[in-house]
Structure formats: C-alpha cells, structure tokens
Scaffold this motif. Structure first.
Motif, PDB file in Angstrom:
ATOM      1  N   CYS A   7       0.695  -0.988  -0.334  1.00  0.00           N
ATOM      2  CA  CYS A   7      -0.254  -0.400  -0.163  1.00  0.00           C
ATOM      3  C   CYS A   7       0.465   1.302  -0.155  1.00  0.00           C
ATOM      4  O   CYS A   7       0.521   2.200  -0.557  1.00  0.00           O
ATOM      5  CB  CYS A   7      -1.382   0.267   0.783  1.00  0.00           C
ATOM      6  SG  CYS A   7      -2.267  -1.593   1.410  1.00  0.00           S
ATOM      7  N   LEU A   8       2.279   1.088   0.530  1.00  0.00           N
ATOM      8  CA  LEU A   8       2.840   2.318   0.708  1.00  0.00           C
ATOM      9  C   LEU A   8       3.660   2.277  -0.609  1.00  0.00           C
ATOM     10  O   LEU A   8       3.516   3.848  -0.859  1.00  0.00           O
ATOM     11  CB  LEU A   8       4.137   2.198   1.397  1.00  0.00           C
ATOM     12  CG  LEU A   8       3.539   2.216   3.319  1.00  0.00           C
ATOM     13  CD1 LEU A   8       4.619   1.988   4.655  1.00  0.00           C
ATOM     14  CD2 LEU A   8       2.685   3.960   3.661  1.00  0.00           C
ATOM     15  N   GLU A   9       3.871   1.238  -1.198  1.00  0.00           N
ATOM     16  CA  GLU A   9       4.860   1.585  -2.416  1.00  0.00           C
ATOM     17  C   GLU A   9       3.713   2.127  -3.683  1.00  0.00           C
ATOM     18  O   GLU A   9       3.592   2.852  -4.325  1.00  0.00           O
ATOM     19  CB  GLU A   9       4.972  -0.069  -3.008  1.00  0.00           C
ATOM     20  CG  GLU A   9       6.221   0.001  -3.991  1.00  0.00           C
ATOM     21  CD  GLU A   9       5.657  -0.028  -5.750  1.00  0.00           C
ATOM     22  OE1 GLU A   9       5.275   0.721  -6.200  1.00  0.00           O
ATOM     23  OE2 GLU A   9       4.350  -0.014  -5.484  1.00  0.00           O
ATOM     24  N   THR A  10       1.912   1.757  -3.143  1.00  0.00           N
ATOM     25  CA  THR A  10       1.368   1.685  -4.618  1.00  0.00           C
ATOM     26  C   THR A  10       0.997   3.327  -4.661  1.00  0.00           C
ATOM     27  O   THR A  10       0.543   4.395  -5.092  1.00  0.00           O
ATOM     28  CB  THR A  10      -0.304   1.159  -4.033  1.00  0.00           C
ATOM     29  OG1 THR A  10       0.228   0.138  -4.351  1.00  0.00           O
ATOM     30  CG2 THR A  10      -1.154   1.613  -4.808  1.00  0.00           C
ATOM     31  N   GLU A  66      11.873  -0.043  -5.489  1.00  0.00           N
ATOM     32  CA  GLU A  66      13.157  -0.753  -4.807  1.00  0.00           C
ATOM     33  C   GLU A  66      12.586  -0.844  -3.173  1.00  0.00           C
ATOM     34  O   GLU A  66      13.440  -2.207  -2.887  1.00  0.00           O
ATOM     35  CB  GLU A  66      14.437   0.023  -5.317  1.00  0.00           C
ATOM     36  CG  GLU A  66      15.655  -0.641  -4.795  1.00  0.00           C
ATOM     37  CD  GLU A  66      16.026  -1.968  -5.380  1.00  0.00           C
ATOM     38  OE1 GLU A  66      16.202  -2.452  -4.468  1.00  0.00           O
ATOM     39  OE2 GLU A  66      15.440  -1.969  -5.955  1.00  0.00           O
ATOM     40  N   GLN A  67      12.774   0.454  -2.681  1.00  0.00           N
ATOM     41  CA  GLN A  67      12.589   0.123  -0.842  1.00  0.00           C
ATOM     42  C   GLN A  67      11.241  -1.268  -0.671  1.00  0.00           C
ATOM     43  O   GLN A  67      12.139  -1.963   0.198  1.00  0.00           O
ATOM     44  CB  GLN A  67      12.393   1.690  -0.253  1.00  0.00           C
ATOM     45  CG  GLN A  67      13.378   2.532  -0.517  1.00  0.00           C
ATOM     46  CD  GLN A  67      12.288   3.606  -0.225  1.00  0.00           C
ATOM     47  OE1 GLN A  67      11.350   4.298  -1.024  1.00  0.00           O
ATOM     48  NE2 GLN A  67      12.802   4.681   0.744  1.00  0.00           N
ATOM     49  N   ILE A  79      10.585  -6.028   1.417  1.00  0.00           N
ATOM     50  CA  ILE A  79       9.419  -7.270   1.474  1.00  0.00           C
ATOM     51  C   ILE A  79      10.795  -8.309   1.557  1.00  0.00           C
ATOM     52  O   ILE A  79      10.397  -9.801   1.921  1.00  0.00           O
ATOM     53  CB  ILE A  79       8.774  -7.294   0.324  1.00  0.00           C
ATOM     54  CG1 ILE A  79       7.319  -6.658   0.297  1.00  0.00           C
ATOM     55  CG2 ILE A  79       8.159  -9.253   0.099  1.00  0.00           C
ATOM     56  CD1 ILE A  79       6.400  -5.898  -0.652  1.00  0.00           C
ATOM     57  N   ARG A  80      11.757  -8.449   1.184  1.00  0.00           N
ATOM     58  CA  ARG A  80      13.217  -9.109   1.316  1.00  0.00           C
ATOM     59  C   ARG A  80      13.707  -9.625   2.373  1.00  0.00           C
ATOM     60  O   ARG A  80      13.565 -11.120   2.680  1.00  0.00           O
ATOM     61  CB  ARG A  80      14.383  -8.663   0.138  1.00  0.00           C
ATOM     62  CG  ARG A  80      14.984  -9.938  -0.155  1.00  0.00           C
ATOM     63  CD  ARG A  80      15.995  -9.786  -1.261  1.00  0.00           C
ATOM     64  NE  ARG A  80      16.714 -10.617  -1.901  1.00  0.00           N
ATOM     65  CZ  ARG A  80      17.694 -10.282  -1.677  1.00  0.00           C
ATOM     66  NH1 ARG A  80      18.875  -8.716  -1.918  1.00  0.00           N
ATOM     67  NH2 ARG A  80      19.373 -11.354  -2.041  1.00  0.00           N
ATOM     68  N   ALA A  81      13.846  -8.976   3.038  1.00  0.00           N
ATOM     69  CA  ALA A  81      13.917  -8.997   4.334  1.00  0.00           C
ATOM     70  C   ALA A  81      13.177  -9.943   5.990  1.00  0.00           C
ATOM     71  O   ALA A  81      13.654 -10.325   6.236  1.00  0.00           O
ATOM     72  CB  ALA A  81      14.311  -7.402   4.838  1.00  0.00           C
TER      73      ALA A  81
END
Length: 84
Positions: free
Chosen positions: A41-44, A51-52, A57-59
């Motif tokens: 939601c923050l990215e959207t 990239e952030q 999500i990877r972490a």
C-alpha cells in the motif's frame, strides 16, 4: 485489543495441527502477510519506491524463512515413525 487494533491487525483462527511450533509459525506468517500488505500500500501510494518496497519485503521473507528453519516446520521426523 480495541476495535482499531482488531481492524488493523486481524488474526485468523488456526485450523492446522496444533503444536507450539505450528502456532508460532502461523503467527509469524500472519504478521508477514500483514506487513507485506502495508508495504504494498505504501508503494502504491508513492510513499515507498519500488526498490525500497522490494528490499523491505525481501528482509521480511528472510525472517520468515529463518523462523521456519528454527521451528523445524516441514521437516520429517524419523524418530517415532516406526521405521528402521
């Protein structure tokens, strides 16, 4: 837990095989899913770059994998199976 917390942090009932390890992993999995939703939601919304969001999500994924390994989820136990 108040209504706002229940809305923001819903918990679903666990229907699987009840063991302390399974319950703990289920809680970790639900938290992972919740946090991925927030990050998405923050990215959207433009608050995080793609990239952030990916790095966050990877972490989280690495934490979940580590939890699965530490709790020995999915490992087949040979002892007590009756096989030689």
């Amino acid at each position: 837990m108040n209504d706002k917390d229940k809305f923001l942090h819903p918990r679903s009932r666990y229907y699987g095989q009840v063991t302390p390890e399974n319950l703990l992993f289920n809680a970790n999995l639900q938290e992972f899913a919740q946090r991925v939703t927030f990050i998405s939601c923050l990215e959207t919304g433009g608050k995080l770059s793609p990239e952030q969001a990916y790095q966050e999500i990877r972490a989280l994924w690495k934490q979940l994998k580590r939890s699965k390994k530490q709790l020995k989820i999915g490992e087949i136990s040979i002892s007590g199976s009756g096989e030689s």
